[in-house]
Scaffold this active site. Structure first.
Site, PDB file in Angstrom:
ATOM      1  N   GLY B  65       0.901  -1.123   0.060  1.00  0.00           N
ATOM      2  CA  GLY B  65      -0.087   0.000   0.234  1.00  0.00           C
ATOM      3  C   GLY B  65       0.662   1.319  -0.098  1.00  0.00           C
ATOM      4  O   GLY B  65       1.840   1.464  -0.839  1.00  0.00           O
ATOM      5  N   SER B  66       0.366   2.199   0.687  1.00  0.00           N
ATOM      6  CA  SER B  66       1.007   3.671   0.952  1.00  0.00           C
ATOM      7  C   SER B  66       2.470   3.670   0.989  1.00  0.00           C
ATOM      8  O   SER B  66       3.210   2.768   1.505  1.00  0.00           O
ATOM      9  CB  SER B  66       0.601   4.115   1.925  1.00  0.00           C
ATOM     10  OG  SER B  66       0.930   5.601   2.221  1.00  0.00           O
ATOM     11  N   THR B  67       2.891   4.644   0.499  1.00  0.00           N
ATOM     12  CA  THR B  67       4.549   4.942   0.728  1.00  0.00           C
ATOM     13  C   THR B  67       4.867   5.394   2.112  1.00  0.00           C
ATOM     14  O   THR B  67       6.051   5.545   2.369  1.00  0.00           O
ATOM     15  CB  THR B  67       5.076   6.030  -0.289  1.00  0.00           C
ATOM     16  OG1 THR B  67       4.304   7.231  -0.102  1.00  0.00           O
ATOM     17  CG2 THR B  67       4.754   5.737  -1.715  1.00  0.00           C
TER      18      THR B  67
END
Lengths: 427, 140
Positions: B65-67
């Site tokens: 998912g997200s950085t």
């Protein structure tokens, strides 16, 4: 610093500290990152989109010393250094608040002032106020083969896939360090040979709305193993930018994809064979309507609860999406118990203001806000039920709240905002 | 699996540490999947939901998912709630970034199926300098 990656004379000079302490710390992180990846060298980047500002996660360090916080949490350095100039064009990702309408989004004044201090520090370092997750809507356009960094998972998936630009996801810290030293590890998707597809994804559904594409992206992300590069085929109608930005946002939420080929659409996939560079797919995945319905049930609550908060625009809306919402709301009223927020980039809000769209949204009782979103600003209200037109927003917000979180199309969200009750269809 | 079995992989982040293994092939979400204040995983449905990563040898399928995935670990480290070491089957950019900000020994690209050999509760030593993982004792 002990390291394995091979460095150019310029990079060695930076690592020795001859270009200043901040650049030294930044390239140290990039060198450690390169070694962690197993990269053989670094590459120069042309631009950076970075997640900065007085974000809530920085509160983890209880300090008013901006240099101490930036050193520890951006440069991962215990030694306190002062930021100097970025090495490449750098613009802000989504920030903690709307710098013009922070009061309207119920942000306390001390939070705003803290954010101003962080913004001023970064502007002083040469950063531009892009203030958007959807950097590509604001002129941040890395082309085929161009090396860049981005802290926004969907934006990098978008730019890698649609334009053939080159980056890996990395992290907030590694991207900020790349902006300051102008380098990133030459690894993964920076190397052409690593960009061929690995998984064939046959889409048996016919997605039409932005929400349909959002659900499709989430379903694909869930099915893919780590490090997969999907190649999408299907007989669906050609998607537009609004469809794809939502598909990439949800795909990068449920999974890890950093590059996605769409046969006949994206530049590295003119044909199926070229997408896989002549090799056989590692695995084949099929997405059908039953999976799409299941994905929506996974993320969206069911029922017809009274609603208090509706949020549209993750990723940030295009001008066309703002226009559609404004025209739909024209002559209608948002229910008095519902807060309706629409999110976009500041430059697009300026265009929306002049086009009359903002006035139409506001006349209906909604708000057009910029620079952030409920998730990033951590301004999700403490209410029993809320709705989003974004799987990414609904999924992540849902993890941190006991409230009922609904997710549906913009149409479902708007109709629900007007009647004050969730009117989405149960799947 | 005999006692003191050694596995070799690629050294990702240097240092040596040991601890109890916490193992999950499904990774944790990149935004809000970890409560850094407590070190607890918050991801209903994940096999390690509500387990604490603090002081553990964390064995995960990769980043996700997200950085902001690595930032979860950065926060946990600053609060003293980070893992003692980490192991990944292969390397991806999110996991490598998490290794860099966690500043704990990490080994990856291990030639055997980590998830078949190491189970939650096993005592594991990670040598991130030389890329060696030693299974010291198995949880009963």
């Amino acid at each position: 610093v002990d390291y394995r990656v091979s460095l150019t004379p310029e990079e060695l000079v930076m690592l020795k500290g001859e270009c200043g302490a901040a650049k030294q710390k930044a390239i140290e992180v990039i060198v450690r990152f390169a070694d962690a990846l197993g990269a053989e060298s670094l590459c120069e980047i042309t631009k950076a989109q970075i997640f900065v500002g007085a974000h809530h996660y920085l509160d983890v360090l209880d300090s008013d010393d901006i240099d101490e916080v930036i050193s520890a949490l951006y440069l991962t350095s215990d030694e306190v250094v002062s930021l100097d100039q970025v090495s490449v064009f750098t613009q802000s990702d989504a920030t903690p608040l709307d710098p013009q309408q922070w009061r309207e989004m119920d942000v306390p004044e001390d939070r705003f002032k803290k954010d101003c201090r962080y913004r001023d520090r970064l502007y002083g370092s040469g950063m531009a106020a892009g203030d958007s997750c959807a950097s590509y809507l604001t002129g941040f356009v890395p082309l085929m083969g161009e090396h860049y960094v981005s802290t926004e998972s969907h934006a990098l998936l978008f730019m890698n896939s649609l334009w053939g630009a080159c980056t890996n996801a990395g992290s907030i810290e590694t991207s900020i360090c790349a902006a300051f030293c102008g380098r990133t590890p030459y690894w993964g998707l920076h190397i052409k040979e690593n960009r061929r597809g690995t998984h064939l994804v046959t889409v048996k559904t016919n997605p039409k709305s932005v929400h349909d594409w959002d659900l499709l992206g989430y379903a694909i992300g869930e099915e893919l193993p780590a490090n997969a590069i999907p190649v999408i085929v299907g007989t669906f109608e050609r998607p537009r930018v609004e469809h794809l930005k939502s598909m990439f946002a949800s795909m990068a939420t449920s999974g890890t994809a950093e590059l996605c080929h769409i046969v006949g659409m994206t530049p590295e996939a003119p044909t199926l064979e070229q997408a896989f560079a002549g090799q056989t797919p590692e695995a084949q995945i099929t997405i059908d309507d039953a999976q799409i319905r299941a994905v929506r049930r996974t993320v969206s609550a069911s029922g017809c609860d009274k609603l208090y908060f509706v949020s549209l625009g993750c990723p940030h809306y295009t001008l066309e999406q703002i226009q559609q919402v404004a025209e739909w709301l024209n002559g209608k009223k948002v229910h008095e118990d519902v807060v309706l927020r629409v999110w976009t980039a500041p430059g697009l809000k300026n265009s929306a203001d002049r086009s009359g769209f903002t006035a139409m949204i506001e006349a209906a009782g909604g708000q057009l806000l910029t620079s952030t979103c409920p998730l990033v600003s951590e301004t999700v209200p403490q209410v029993p039920a809320m709705a989003f037109d974004s799987m990414k927003q609904a999924r992540y917000v849902g993890l941190g709240t006991a409230a009922k979180v609904f997710c549906g199309s913009v149409q479902e969200c708007l109709e629900s905002a007007v009647v004050g009750i969730w009117k989405g269809t149960d799947t | 699996v005999s006692e003191c079995e050694q596995l070799t992989g690629r050294p990702v982040y240097p240092g040596v540490a040991e601890g109890e293994a916490l193992v999950s092939l499904p990774s944790i979400p990149g935004w809000g999947g970890l409560d850094a204040e407590t070190g607890q995983v918050i991801d209903p449905g994940n096999p390690i939901h509500e387990c604490s990563i603090t002081g553990k040898v964390l064995v995960l399928g990769g980043g996700k998912g997200s950085t902001g995935w690595a930032t979860l670990f950065q926060k946990a480290r600053v609060l003293g709630n980070g893992p003692a070491a980490m192991l990944f089957p292969t390397m991806d950019s999110r996991s490598a970034a998490a290794a860099v900000v966690s500043k704990v020994p990490v080994v990856a690209d291990i030639d055997v199926d980590l998830f078949a050999i190491i189970r939650t509760g096993d005592w594991v030593k990670v040598d991130g300098t030389n890329g060696v993982v030693t299974l010291l004792s198995q949880h009963e």
